[in-house]
Scaffold this active site. Structure first.
Site, PDB file in Angstrom:
ATOM      1  N   GLY A 124      73.434   6.735 102.568  1.00 57.65           N
ATOM      2  CA  GLY A 124      72.525   7.658 103.401  1.00 57.65           C
ATOM      3  C   GLY A 124      73.664   8.349 104.465  1.00 57.65           C
ATOM      4  O   GLY A 124      72.998   8.734 105.638  1.00 57.65           O
ATOM      5  N   ALA A 125      74.880   8.550 104.155  1.00 56.07           N
ATOM      6  CA  ALA A 125      75.657   9.237 105.133  1.00 56.07           C
ATOM      7  C   ALA A 125      76.109   8.618 106.539  1.00 56.07           C
ATOM      8  O   ALA A 125      76.163   9.529 107.407  1.00 56.07           O
ATOM      9  CB  ALA A 125      75.104  10.639 105.281  1.00 56.07           C
ATOM     10  N   SER A 211      77.677   5.108  97.994  1.00 56.29           N
ATOM     11  CA  SER A 211      77.818   6.388  98.845  1.00 56.29           C
ATOM     12  C   SER A 211      78.571   5.620 100.294  1.00 56.29           C
ATOM     13  O   SER A 211      79.443   5.135 100.518  1.00 56.29           O
ATOM     14  CB  SER A 211      76.642   6.980  99.191  1.00 56.29           C
ATOM     15  OG  SER A 211      77.065   8.317  99.730  1.00 56.29           O
ATOM     16  N   ALA A 212      77.640   6.016 101.453  1.00 59.83           N
ATOM     17  CA  ALA A 212      78.200   5.443 102.799  1.00 59.83           C
ATOM     18  C   ALA A 212      78.297   4.109 102.788  1.00 59.83           C
ATOM     19  O   ALA A 212      79.096   3.201 103.327  1.00 59.83           O
ATOM     20  CB  ALA A 212      77.325   5.912 104.022  1.00 59.83           C
ATOM     21  N   ASP A 336      79.424  13.793  91.142  1.00 56.72           N
ATOM     22  CA  ASP A 336      78.981  13.171  92.315  1.00 56.72           C
ATOM     23  C   ASP A 336      78.675  14.118  93.301  1.00 56.72           C
ATOM     24  O   ASP A 336      77.649  13.854  94.140  1.00 56.72           O
ATOM     25  CB  ASP A 336      80.150  12.156  92.880  1.00 56.72           C
ATOM     26  CG  ASP A 336      79.581  10.524  92.886  1.00 56.72           C
ATOM     27  OD1 ASP A 336      78.402  10.452  93.392  1.00 56.72           O
ATOM     28  OD2 ASP A 336      80.121   9.505  92.690  1.00 56.72           O
ATOM     29  N   HIS A 451      75.246  12.565  92.434  1.00 59.64           N
ATOM     30  CA  HIS A 451      75.155  11.333  93.333  1.00 59.64           C
ATOM     31  C   HIS A 451      74.131  10.468  93.495  1.00 59.64           C
ATOM     32  O   HIS A 451      72.871  10.882  93.459  1.00 59.64           O
ATOM     33  CB  HIS A 451      75.537  12.132  94.891  1.00 59.64           C
ATOM     34  CG  HIS A 451      75.976  10.927  95.630  1.00 59.64           C
ATOM     35  ND1 HIS A 451      77.030  10.436  95.896  1.00 59.64           N
ATOM     36  CD2 HIS A 451      75.433  10.880  97.213  1.00 59.64           C
ATOM     37  CE1 HIS A 451      77.417   9.777  96.804  1.00 59.64           C
ATOM     38  NE2 HIS A 451      76.333  10.034  97.724  1.00 59.64           N
TER      39      HIS A 451
END
Length: 550
Positions: A124-125, A211-212, A336, A451
């Protein structure tokens, strides 16, 4: 036939009536009571939701142990996410009191013991997310039941602080940052200390994340803070080397937040921010999500981990020795960065429009900004060398996605795999590329895996919600759960309780082999030298250009 029906009913009743269950479990903070239910013939699931793994955190401070509770704590519902922006970034959701975890324990006819443990870190960045994941009609993305049941592993998810409260840093001792990483560390530590009471093996903990969360997994295995607690790890679309994974100028963004909430930017800034309204601080940490080819969104991701001399004591590439005995899987989706590329250049999703070559050139230049104009020209030439005089519009659009995917995800992941292999002692290294095409119908025909597309398969959604998927999707899910859970059991994705469709070789074998994961798995899915020319370009040629100051 009637007697057969009675017999089947009796078997099902007996199976349910005699179901193995942990009941109330004693943890270091006190007793917890979850829920138990049948998930099949002589198969059951104990679920605990909302177990505190730390005290409610003090703002901009590391988490501390929970003081405990009296009696039996009912742990049957997810707790609130950590305070964060809503999806439109117009308000906040969640709570500062958010450090809770969730556990799924598979049972047979007897209570399980010594099971592998898989701990998931959400993406979630570093800005959004929660341990339960996105929800549609009480169908939570990160529900661990299917994975726990089919892989015979314990699955754990948890919350950690995100956004300004989790990752803002003043670049000094005032607010050092990395609070979200410290929360993750606290959750891992709690699992290591307590999971035996739930039937887990504390010496066989596998982290996995996306991701994050995948970059966080990488940070957790290379920091010296987790020594001896993590046995294996899986990074899905993110590593500590990604350009968005480290904030290089955190002070500037901290000053912007301070100014928005009325705090000075002198020596009193940190104390003022600690006293400020947490909702206001969170809203002030809103990122600029508009972009253009010459200002891509990846350069707007300011809230992320920092090299603090503590949790991350040095540049990430120097810390891989700490993972020398931790088995590691890392991979990416073949497209991605599509979700990010469509923000930078919206025309790539419109089949009726042409993407101007000038925009691709501007994007290549912008992504190369740290190495100057010559590097930007070289990057553009590298990605257009096979275009010919008149590239078709699909080729141009795909090039945009390839360029951003390589820069944001694929090349850093390959670099991390090389570093892990180079530093390995007992550890094994595996690489994958996920290529199952996106299920979103409005995407172009040339579209691959976007992604986060793999998450639904890892968490078994084609089985949990079968009407939403085709049989081929259940194949993909079966394969991924088998590889992931086998890896958690043995350190080898091919060996364990689950049958796999093809042997996945180690990355360090000659040729740097990887597994192409999709719904048609056979020996042809074992490939080698993933995008080697472009990996060489970014890690050697591009890196040889002198760094310029922006």
């Amino acid at each position: 036939m009637a007697m057969l029906g009675v017999f089947i009913s009796a078997v099902l009743f007996l199976g349910t009536a005699q179901g193995a269950s942990l009941g109330a479990v004693l943890t270091e903070g006190g007793m917890v009571q979850g829920k138990s239910r049948s998930v099949g013939l002589f198969r059951y699931m104990d679920t605990f939701k909302g177990i505190p793994f730390a005290a409610p955190p003090k703002r901009f401070e590391k988490p501390v142990a929970h003081p405990g509770w009296e009696g039996v704590l009912k742990t049957t519902d997810y707790r609130k996410r950590c305070l964060q922006l809503n999806l439109l970034a117009t308000d906040v959701i969640g709570s500062e009191d958010c450090l809770y975890l969730n556990i799924w324990v598979p049972q047979g006819r007897t209570v399980s013991s010594n099971l592998p443990v898989m701990v998931f870190i959400y993406g979630g960045a570093f800005l959004l997310g929660g341990g339960q994941g996105a929800n549609f009609l009480d169908n939570y993305l990160y529900d661990g039941e299917e994975m726990a049941d089919r892989g015979n592993v314990i699955v754990v998810t948890f919350n950690y602080r995100v956004g300004a409260l989790g990752f803002m840093s003043t670049g000094d001792d005032g607010i050092p940052g990395n609070y979200g990483l410290w929360d993750q560390h606290a959750a891992i530590s709690w699992v290591h200390r307590n999971i035996k009471a739930f039937g887990g093996n504390p010496d066989n903990i596998t982290l996995f994340g996306e991701s994050a969360g995948a970059a966080s997994v990488n940070f957790q295995i290379i920091t010296p803070k987790n020594k001896g607690m993590i046995r294996r790890a899986i990074s899905q679309s993110g590593v500590a080397l990604c350009p968005w994974a480290i904030s290089r100028n955190p002070r500037q963004f901290a000053e912007e937040i301070a100014t928005k909430v009325g705090c000075p930017i002198d020596s009193g800034m940190a104390d003022c921010l600690k006293r400020a309204d947490p909702k206001a601080v969170t809203l002030a940490g809103k990122l600029k999500l508009t972009s253009s080819p010459d200002a891509p969104i990846v350069h707007n991701l300011y809230l992320s981990p920092v090299i603090d001399g503590d949790f991350i004591p040095d540049e990430p590439e120097t810390l891989f020795g700490n993972a020398a005995d931790i088995d590691y899987i890392a991979g990416v989706n073949d497209m991605d960065a599509h979700i990010f590329a469509t923000i930078d250049i919206p025309s790539i999703n419109n089949a009726l429009t042409t993407t101007p070559v000038e925009e691709v050139q501007a994007l290549a230049t912008a992504l190369s900004r740290d190495r100057g104009q010559d590097a930007g020209i070289a990057t553009f030439q590298e990605y257009t060398v096979n275009w010919g005089d008149k590239p078709n519009k699909e080729k141009v659009k795909q090039t945009v996605v390839e360029l951003e995917t390589d820069y944001m995800f694929l090349v850093p992941t390959q670099a991390a795999l090389y570093l892990h292999t180079d530093n390995a002692k007992s550890a094994r290294t595996f690489s994958y590329l996920f290529t199952e095409s996106s299920r979103i119908p409005v995407f172009p025909l040339w579209m691959g895996a976007d992604h986060a597309d793999e998450l639904q398969y890892v968490f078994g959604k084609p089985f949990a919600t079968p009407l939403g998927y085709f049989p081929r999707h259940r194949d993909v899910s079966k394969y991924m759960i088998a590889y992931w859970s086998n890896f958690a059991q043995t350190g080898d994705p091919n060996k364990g309780e689950s049958k796999v469709p093809v042997t996945w070789p180690e990355f360090s074998n000659p040729g740097h082999q990887y597994l192409d994961i999709n719904n048609k798995m056979n020996k042809n899915n074992v490939k080698q030298m993933l995008r080697t020319r472009l990996v060489y370009y970014w890690t050697t040629v591009f890196a040889s250009y002198p760094t310029v100051r922006n």
